[in-house]
Design an enzyme around this catalytic site. Structure first.
Site, PDB file in Angstrom:
ATOM      1  N   ASP A  36      -8.513  -0.737 -22.247  1.00  0.00           N
ATOM      2  CA  ASP A  36      -8.991   0.317 -21.359  1.00  0.00           C
ATOM      3  C   ASP A  36      -8.036   1.507 -21.309  1.00  0.00           C
ATOM      4  O   ASP A  36      -8.473   2.657 -21.187  1.00  0.00           O
ATOM      5  CB  ASP A  36      -9.201  -0.248 -19.953  1.00  0.00           C
ATOM      6  CG  ASP A  36     -10.407  -1.173 -19.885  1.00  0.00           C
ATOM      7  OD1 ASP A  36     -11.398  -0.901 -20.576  1.00  0.00           O
ATOM      8  OD2 ASP A  36     -10.351  -2.170 -19.146  1.00  0.00           O
TER       9      ASP A  36
ATOM     10  N   ARG B  61       8.656   3.814   2.104  1.00  0.00           N
ATOM     11  CA  ARG B  61       8.356   4.555   3.326  1.00  0.00           C
ATOM     12  C   ARG B  61       6.944   5.123   3.244  1.00  0.00           C
ATOM     13  O   ARG B  61       6.442   5.423   2.155  1.00  0.00           O
ATOM     14  CB  ARG B  61       9.358   5.703   3.518  1.00  0.00           C
ATOM     15  CG  ARG B  61      10.782   5.250   3.822  1.00  0.00           C
ATOM     16  CD  ARG B  61      11.724   6.438   3.899  1.00  0.00           C
ATOM     17  NE  ARG B  61      11.296   7.414   4.898  1.00  0.00           N
ATOM     18  CZ  ARG B  61      11.824   8.632   5.016  1.00  0.00           C
ATOM     19  NH1 ARG B  61      12.797   9.022   4.191  1.00  0.00           N
ATOM     20  NH2 ARG B  61      11.387   9.461   5.941  1.00  0.00           N
TER      21      ARG B  61
ATOM     22  N   SER C  42      -9.176   1.628  -7.417  1.00  0.00           N
ATOM     23  CA  SER C  42      -9.902   1.726  -6.153  1.00  0.00           C
ATOM     24  C   SER C  42     -10.445   0.368  -5.715  1.00  0.00           C
ATOM     25  O   SER C  42     -10.391   0.011  -4.527  1.00  0.00           O
ATOM     26  CB  SER C  42     -11.051   2.733  -6.279  1.00  0.00           C
ATOM     27  OG  SER C  42     -11.785   2.830  -5.080  1.00  0.00           O
ATOM     28  N   LEU C  43     -10.968  -0.399  -6.654  1.00  0.00           N
ATOM     29  CA  LEU C  43     -11.485  -1.736  -6.341  1.00  0.00           C
ATOM     30  C   LEU C  43     -10.363  -2.640  -5.837  1.00  0.00           C
ATOM     31  O   LEU C  43     -10.522  -3.365  -4.848  1.00  0.00           O
ATOM     32  CB  LEU C  43     -12.135  -2.342  -7.582  1.00  0.00           C
ATOM     33  CG  LEU C  43     -12.672  -3.773  -7.444  1.00  0.00           C
ATOM     34  CD1 LEU C  43     -13.813  -3.825  -6.437  1.00  0.00           C
ATOM     35  CD2 LEU C  43     -13.124  -4.312  -8.796  1.00  0.00           C
TER      36      LEU C  43
END
Length: 231
Positions: A8, A92, A125-126
């Site tokens: 990918d 942080r 995102s998943l």
């Protein structure tokens, strides 16, 4: 047609490199997942035979683009999967202000934010808790990374929207990256504007291939597939 040998990551690099040409990309998976590729190496002879017979088809995937306020004359960055704004090695929180079409949506305090295309919804995102989006859906997925709150969730907005993110935090190294491959540090109060690109990736697909079939096979989706005879 361009043949890409790899996984990918290779597909993402190639898609950005040839974005303006709309040349079809036949991806041969030599990596681990190969979610974007056309076939595995063992299936290549069969795929080439199907291609010669005119049985393969080309799927168009939207690219997205980003401009940085600190580099107004630079060409926009392109991505097939996503743009990510995230903190560096210092553990942080960073604070980001997010606007959509000129209206302030919210401020995120956490490790960062993922701005995903439909294609990228099954990538970072998943993993960060975002929704799975069909590649044909013309939307962005805006997914916070480890937000310091109980209420923030991934937000879906139309692909025609103009998204702007501003870094508010001083003194914490923060980075901007495209497809997890092209990354640079950003400055406090810098604005990053993301929108749909006019370019698209053209991916060669085998006969009978579908997004949901790939989702089940590659990601081990636990949903039960209903066969036609079981209805």
């Amino acid at each position: 047609m361009l043949v890409a040998l790899g996984g990918d990551g290779t597909m993402l690099r190639v898609a950005r490199a040839v974005a303006s040409s709309r040349v079809p990309i036949l991806g041969v998976n030599l990596g681990t997942l190969g979610f974007l590729t056309t076939c595995g190496f063992a299936d290549l002879p069969e795929t080439l035979a199907a291609l010669k017979a005119g049985e393969c088809w080309v799927e168009s995937r939207h690219l997205i683009q980003a401009r940085r306020s600190s580099r107004p004359r630079q060409r926009p960055e392109l991505a097939l999967n996503d743009f990510v704004i995230s903190r560096g090695p210092t553990p942080r929180l960073i604070e980001l202000e997010l606007s959509v079409d000129g209206e302030t949506l919210t401020r995120y305090r956490g490790d960062g934010l993922i701005i995903s295309s439909p294609t990228g919804s099954t990538a970072y995102s998943l993993a960060a808790g975002g929704a799975v989006v069909s590649p044909q859906a013309e939307v962005f997925a805006l997914t916070p990374i480890c937000p310091h709150t109980l209420s923030n969730r991934s937000v879906i907005v139309r692909l025609g929207a103009v998204i702007e993110v501003r870094l508010l935090t001083h003194g914490v190294a923060t980075f901007f990256s495209a497809d997890g491959q092209v990354g640079t540090e950003i400055e406090v109060n810098e604005r990053i504007t993301v929108q749909r690109s006019r370019h698209a990736a053209c991916l060669v697909r085998r006969p009978g291939a579908s997004f949901f079939q790939t989702l089940r096979q590659k990601l081990g989706w636990s949903g039960s597939a209903v066969e036609a005879g079981d209805r």
